[in-house]
Design a protein around this motif. Structure first.
Motif: not given
Ligand SMILES: Cc1cc2nc3c(=O)[nH]c(=O)nc-3n(C[C@H](O)[C@H](O)[C@H](O)COP(=O)(O)OP(=O)(O)OC[C@H]3O[C@@H](n4cnc5c(N)ncnc54)[C@H](O)[C@@H]3O)c2cc1C
Lengths: 489, 55
Positions: A381, A414-416, A418, A432-436, A454, A456-457
């Protein structure tokens, strides 16, 4: 008319080339130099590596796509950059060597007005004795999923192990990183879950011992100094998240490990506490460390100026703050924004090809002085976002802007991620992980460095569906099929 | 029985101090109706992330 040359047609380079071509139209020339005839959606190699997908599912030929949209495609590898041109000609140029059958080995020169370095990583297997074959390729003792062909080989070896387990022979699996300075732990993380899922599906899980080995100082560091997810109302460390996933599946882990030698069926390693150990295996997938692809840079008089443009790890210097400083003084603002080389302003580096200012994880070494820490991940991403931002900047600069107009800093994006475990629509699950932001910003987000809104996992079928959809969407986009611009990076 | 989910853990092993999902959590992961809601939530989250990331 401006001529833009893109070295490397992977995730970031292909994104940059596609947008440049779309925005600049026929008036300007976009040239892509890349050695492989096929484009590979690398994240799905994981599924090839467990036999859930074929190579054809994850690659497609580049030439027809570029021909369709009018991008000049050279199946070749870039060898050197001459940003000042030559004695009798100021036009900057690169030298290339063709890799297609018809012209294999032939050399050529291509002049440019703007140059994008998107050459990604060299898979540096030889950094660990026995992981490589001594000639730059993967050795015979382990497997890899870094390319589609590697993944096919990995699946072949996996099948052999499954047959042995069916015949009653216990097998040891070792998955992880093959050196103390590796990145891309996410790929190893995803592969180990797919292996475990596969073994369960084939009714041989009870015959397998599965171990993860990694240079991360804790499980779930991911080369990003760990992540705190907003989970169930708690700021939960990715250490908790990852350890839970491994424990639930009965998989062991060896952490803070520098694999320093691989032999048939055995990996030798040194740990952060200085102790050493050996791990036996019947099947090992160890990610190699990444380095730059070895581009050379020459001044007008032919003198070698590689060191001023390329960092010691082989990646290209851009607008980052490369001043050496201790971890405590690292700032989010050290990270490059425009990805523009500061010596030659018509040169950019994107994706894995740009030189990070420093690690993201805290630097660590064993009492013997061996550096054991993950290097920064530059995933799909952010790589694609950098490609798009640099394309936008170049378009504006062609139209008269003095400086790049768009930024893509890893400390502001951020990055997503999966990570799947299995592929069945109702049987596979994924994390599924999102990081910001990707690079923690401790000034803006004191404490954990990330925006808890922003980051989450979670684990489940839904994440798995997202992974499926992303596979098809990104291949659709890469093939530049109708509506490709609507699909986000 | 909830204990079946933890029966493979050895006391004082590194896995002993870890959070381990029990039956209901595991059920939710593959419960299609619940996951449909999660699917929407993940998509929203990722869209917001993408919008925040473009400069
Ligand atoms: C197994 C695996 C799984 C992954 N899974 C995920 C995931 O789930 N999500 C995610 O976001 N990221 C994932 N990644 C990371 C992702 O693949 C990379 O971040 C991304 O490919 C980086 O893009 P890039 O353009 O910098 O490099 P690449 O995509 O590697 O492209 C580099 C290109 O340059 C070409 N090249 C090399 N040398 C030269 C040369 N001398 N001249 C010209 N061209 C050259 C190469 O052939 C290649 O085409 C995964 C990586 C691996 C290995």
């Amino acid at each position: 008319m401006a001529k833009i040359v893109i070295m490397g047609g992977g995730v970031s380079g292909h994104t940059a080339a596609s947008f440049l071509n779309k925005w600049l139209g026929k008036e300007h020339e976009v040239i892509v130099v890349t050695p492989n005839s096929q484009w590979n959606w690398i994240p799905s190699n994981i599924w090839v590596g467990v036999g859930e997908m074929s190579k054809e599912d994850v690659v497609f030929p580049l030439a027809p796509v570029y021909e369709k949209v009018g991008i000049d495609y050279r199946q070749a590898k870039a060898i050197s950059i001459h940003p000042e041109g030559k004695q009798d000609d100021d036009a900057p140029y690169i030298t290339i060597e063709y890799t297609n059958q018809e012209k294999a080995g032939q050399k050529d020169e291509i002049t440019y007005d703007y140059l994008i370095n998107a050459t990604g990583p060299k898979l540096n297997f030889d950094a660990t004795p026995g992981l490589g074959n001594g000639q730059g390729q993967m050795g015979e003792h382990t497997v890899s999923v870094c390319t589609a062909d590697h993944a096919i080989h990995a699946n072949h070896e996996l099948e052999k192990c499954i047959e042995k387990m069916k015949a009653g022979e216990r097998q040891k699996f070792l998955i992880g990183t093959g050196h103390g300075m590796c990145t891309c732990q996410g790929a190893a993380f995803e592969y180990i879950f797919n292996i475990e899922h596969k073994l369960k599906e084939r009714d041989v899980r009870d015959m397998a011992d599965i171990t993860y080995i990694s240079n991360e100082s804790f499980l779930g560091d991911f080369g990003m100094g760990g992540i705190h997810f907003n989970m169930g109302g708690y700021a939960t460390s990715s250490k908790v998240f990852a350890e839970s996933l491994y424990t639930e599946r009965g998989m062991d882990w060896i952490i803070g490990a520098h694999v320093n030698k691989v032999e048939a069926g055995k990996a030798h390693y040194e740990l952060l506490d200085g102790s050493t150990g050996e791990q036996e295996f019947d099947f090992a997938m160890l990610i190699p460390p990444f380095a730059g692809v070895g581009l050379k840079v020459y001044a007008k008089d032919g003198s070698d100026i590689t060191d001023t443009i390329i960092a010691p790890n082989g990646f290209m210097k851009v607008d980052a703050d490369y001043t050496a400083k201790p971890y405590e003084e690292w700032r989010a603002s050290d990270w490059p924004k425009t990805l523009q080389n500061q010596t030659y302003k018509n040169m950019f580096a994107i994706g894995i090809a740009f030189a990070p200012p420093h690690l993201i994880s805290k630097p660590m070494q064993s009492p013997n002085g061996t550096a054991i820490n993950p290097t920064p991940p530059r995933t799909g991403m952010p790589s694609a976002m950098m490609g798009k931002a640099v394309a936008q900047s170049i378009v504006d600069m062609i139209k008269g802007a003095e400086e790049p107009t768009h930024t893509a800093s890893m400390s502001e994006m951020g990055a997503a991620c999966v990570a799947s475990a299995g592929k069945g629509l109702f049987s596979g699950t994924a994390a599924a992980m999102t990081v910001y932001p990707i690079v923690p910003d401790f000034e803006k987000y004191p404490g954990v460095g990330r925006d808890m809104n922003g980051t989450s996992g979670e684990l489940g079928l839904a994440a798995h569906w997202v992974k499926h959809i992303l596979h098809h969407l990104f291949l659709w986009k890469a093939k530049l099929k109708p509506g490709w611009t609507l699909i986000p990076e | 029985m909830a204990t079946e989910h933890v029966s493979h853990i050895k006391p004082y092993s590194p896995q002993f101090g870890v959070m381990i999902p029990l039956g209901f959590q595991k059920f939710l992961r593959t419960c299609v109706i619940y996951q449909l809601f999660r699917f929407i939530a993940i998509n929203i989250r990722m869209t917001v992330l993408i919008l925040k990331s473009h400069h």
